[in-house]
Design an enzyme around this catalytic site. Structure first.
Site, mmCIF file in Angstrom:
data_model
loop_
_atom_site.group_PDB
_atom_site.id
_atom_site.type_symbol
_atom_site.label_atom_id
_atom_site.label_comp_id
_atom_site.label_asym_id
_atom_site.label_seq_id
_atom_site.Cartn_x
_atom_site.Cartn_y
_atom_site.Cartn_z
ATOM 1 N N GLY A 282 32.329 4.352 44.026
ATOM 2 C CA GLY A 282 33.597 3.904 43.462
ATOM 3 C C GLY A 282 34.306 5.101 42.852
ATOM 4 O O GLY A 282 35.231 5.682 43.421
ATOM 5 N N ARG A 320 37.817 3.926 28.110
ATOM 6 C CA ARG A 320 36.551 4.636 28.293
ATOM 7 C C ARG A 320 36.157 5.512 27.094
ATOM 8 O O ARG A 320 34.987 5.559 26.713
ATOM 9 C CB ARG A 320 36.571 5.468 29.588
ATOM 10 C CG ARG A 320 36.773 4.602 30.843
ATOM 11 C CD ARG A 320 36.505 5.346 32.140
ATOM 12 N NE ARG A 320 35.102 5.667 32.289
ATOM 13 C CZ ARG A 320 34.576 6.839 32.081
ATOM 14 N NH1 ARG A 320 35.345 7.859 31.751
ATOM 15 N NH2 ARG A 320 33.285 7.033 32.213
ATOM 16 N N CYS A 351 46.615 -0.873 16.952
ATOM 17 C CA CYS A 351 46.368 -1.005 15.519
ATOM 18 C C CYS A 351 44.891 -0.859 15.203
ATOM 19 O O CYS A 351 44.248 -1.792 14.705
ATOM 20 C CB CYS A 351 46.883 -2.347 15.044
ATOM 21 S SG CYS A 351 48.645 -2.448 15.248
HETATM 22 N N1 LLP Z 1 27.606 -0.533 43.233
HETATM 23 C C1 LLP Z 1 27.240 -1.288 42.187
HETATM 24 C C2 LLP Z 1 26.286 -2.363 42.396
HETATM 25 C C3 LLP Z 1 27.757 -1.042 40.905
HETATM 26 O O1 LLP Z 1 27.384 -1.789 39.887
HETATM 27 C C4 LLP Z 1 28.684 0.017 40.733
HETATM 28 C C5 LLP Z 1 29.257 0.292 39.409
HETATM 29 C C6 LLP Z 1 29.055 0.777 41.859
HETATM 30 C C7 LLP Z 1 28.496 0.483 43.083
HETATM 31 C C8 LLP Z 1 30.031 1.905 41.765
HETATM 32 O O2 LLP Z 1 29.574 2.903 40.918
HETATM 33 P P1 LLP Z 1 30.378 4.292 40.810
HETATM 34 O O3 LLP Z 1 30.239 5.005 42.140
HETATM 35 O O4 LLP Z 1 31.797 3.972 40.507
HETATM 36 O O5 LLP Z 1 29.700 4.997 39.716
HETATM 37 N N2 LLP Z 1 33.064 1.119 33.563
HETATM 38 C C9 LLP Z 1 32.110 2.202 33.656
HETATM 39 C C10 LLP Z 1 31.401 2.213 34.984
HETATM 40 C C11 LLP Z 1 30.696 0.925 35.313
HETATM 41 C C12 LLP Z 1 30.083 0.942 36.681
HETATM 42 C C13 LLP Z 1 29.645 -0.403 37.087
HETATM 43 N N3 LLP Z 1 29.048 -0.461 38.391
HETATM 44 C C14 LLP Z 1 32.815 3.515 33.397
HETATM 45 O O6 LLP Z 1 34.009 3.509 33.170
HETATM 46 O O7 LLP Z 1 32.183 4.566 33.388
#
Ligand code: LLP
Length: 423
Positions: A282, A320, A351
């Site tokens: 992602g 974040r 706020c």
């Molecule tokens: N596959 C699964 C099953 C996942 O849970 C996630 C991310 C991805 C793929 C993609 O991961 P990436 O390549 O984006 O690291 N909100 C947090 C990140 C939460 C990720 C949740 N799952 C942040 O802003 O760092």
């Protein structure tokens, strides 16, 4: 206190001799004037190039994890470049379908999929379901008994590998709400049940160890731990999830998607895994594709303490820093490569004292009220986690490419804030 590392900017970023920044052939300050601030500016070529890189690294089955950033335009970009889409809720599924992505190109995730979410996905012929619990197996069995088609499924396995990342985004450890634990034996039981059930077409296993993982060895460890299990069950597919780390601030560096593909493939080969290996990146596809533009509204100098620079967004468009203590850089697109010789704290308009975007930001000391200020590497988990806290409307999103700016998500209006109220 140095100039912004230009490596944190999107692929097509160009800084002219006067220091002004353009992205996708569009002058960034003109974008701020035309579309207002706060504004997410995405480099469409960058998005497309990363999707193509992922397809080249992992093959056409690679899945873009839409939770990082999703709107119809993004779903189309990923799909057009050959990715499948990982959707983790019925909402993400709906947006991907509304973008015209066929159901068989979607992979449905989630640790608590509802019967309605599963029914829609099965009835529309979803590509894969990543099964996360015994309750979900029960639910699929009763849907199939009611006439839904048999889905192709992968089982999510928790390998007991602890990636050194923020505990909120760490998922591979034994104590996790996700998946079937390997150590507890739940994974074996789940494979036995899924393989025996006529309601599930079991094609593979899935593992995701966490997000913002910088060290390749954690992926290698997960593959090593999983290998005997994959071989024992002789399943044709293995997804190693997402999680590739991305550089956000000066001094950080990360593997490319291509490097990651090589690391994963050689670890699988070394472990004797013959299954088709895929992944779900992602952040690595979208994070560096975007910058957020803000306008500086107030500058408050507290002598001997710190200088607060307040901008017109904040924790509602980028939670974040507050959630994970994540660091960002800041710069002025009117003098992108200028020396950043002052240290200030960039805060939003919410706020809360905790509404901090960058705690100790290096910025040029001639920063003034009215300046457009930008934070790079905001393309992942920014807009997707945005909120309306304090009734702040969410920003607009523009895609820029070949000198043309295309608004793909409009700015929320004040009336939008009332749109759900029925009394
Ligand atoms: N596959 C699964 C099953 C996942 O849970 C996630 C991310 C991805 C793929 C993609 O991961 P990436 O390549 O984006 O690291 N909100 C947090 C990140 C939460 C990720 C949740 N799952 C942040 O802003 O760092």
């Amino acid at each position: 206190m140095s100039a912004l590392p230009l490596s944190l900017l999107p692929d097509t970023a160009v800084v002219d001799v006067g220091g002004r920044l353009s992205i996708g052939g569009c002058d960034v300050l003109e974008l701020a004037a035309e579309f207002g601030t706060p504004l997410f500016v995405y480099d469409e070529e960058h998005l497309r190039a990363r999707c193509r890189e992922a397809v080249a690294a992992f093959g056409p089955g690679v899945n873009y994890a839409t939770k990082a950033f999703l709107c119809r335009a993004m779903a189309r970009v990923a799909f057009e470049e050959g990715c499948n889409l990982d959707v983790s809720t019925g909402g993400e599924y709906h947006v991907a379908r509304a973008a015209g992505v066929p159901a068989d190109r979607l992979v449905l995730h989630g640790n608590n999929k509802s019967t309605d979410e599963l029914r829609r996905a099965l009835d529309e012929g979803v590509g894969r379901v990543i099964v996360d619990s015994f309750d979900e197996i029960d639910r699929i069995e009763s849907l199939v008994a009611d006439g839904s088609p048999v889905p192709r499924v992968l089982l999510r396995i928790t390998p007991g590998v602890e990636a050194h990342t923020h505990e909120f985004v760490r998922t591979g450890q034994d104590d996790s709400k996700f998946g079937f634990g390997l150590a507890s034996g739940a994974a074996d039981v789940a494979v036995g049940r899924a393989a025996a059930s006529p309601a599930l077409d079991l094609v593979g296993l899935h593992v995701h160890i966490g997000s913002q993982v910088f060290e390749a060895r954690f992926f290698e460890m997960a593959i090593e731990v999983l290998a005997p299990f994959v071989q024992r069950h002789g399943l044709p597919e293995l997804s190693i999830g997402g999680g590739l780390g991305v550089a956000y601030v000066a001094g950080e560096s990360s593997d490319s998607i291509t490097d990651w593909g090589d690391i994963v493939r050689s670890a699988c080969a070394a472990a004797g895994i013959t299954a088709t290996v895929t992944a779900e990146p992602g952040r690595a596809l979208v994070a560096r594709a975007a910058v957020t533009l803000y306008t500086v509204g107030t500058v408050k100098e507290l002598p001997g303490i710190r200088t607060y620079v307040s901008v017109d967004g904040g924790m509602s468009d980028n939670p974040r820093p507050v959630l994970y203590g994540s660091g960002y850089e800041a710069f002025l697109p009117r003098c992108t490569d200028a020396d950043r010789d002052a240290v200030v704290t960039i805060v939003g308009k919410h706020c809360e004292s905790g509404d901090v975007l960058v705690r100790d930001a290096s910025v040029p000391s001639d920063l003034v009220v009215g300046d457009v200020l930008a934070t790079p590497v905001t393309g992942a988990y920014g807009y997707s986690m945005a909120s309306n806290y304090n009734k702040v409307p969410r920003p607009a999103i523009v895609f820029v490419r070949d000198g043309r700016a295309r608004m793909v998500v409009r700015r929320e209006t004040l009336d939008d804030l009332l749109a759900l109220e029925v009394d």
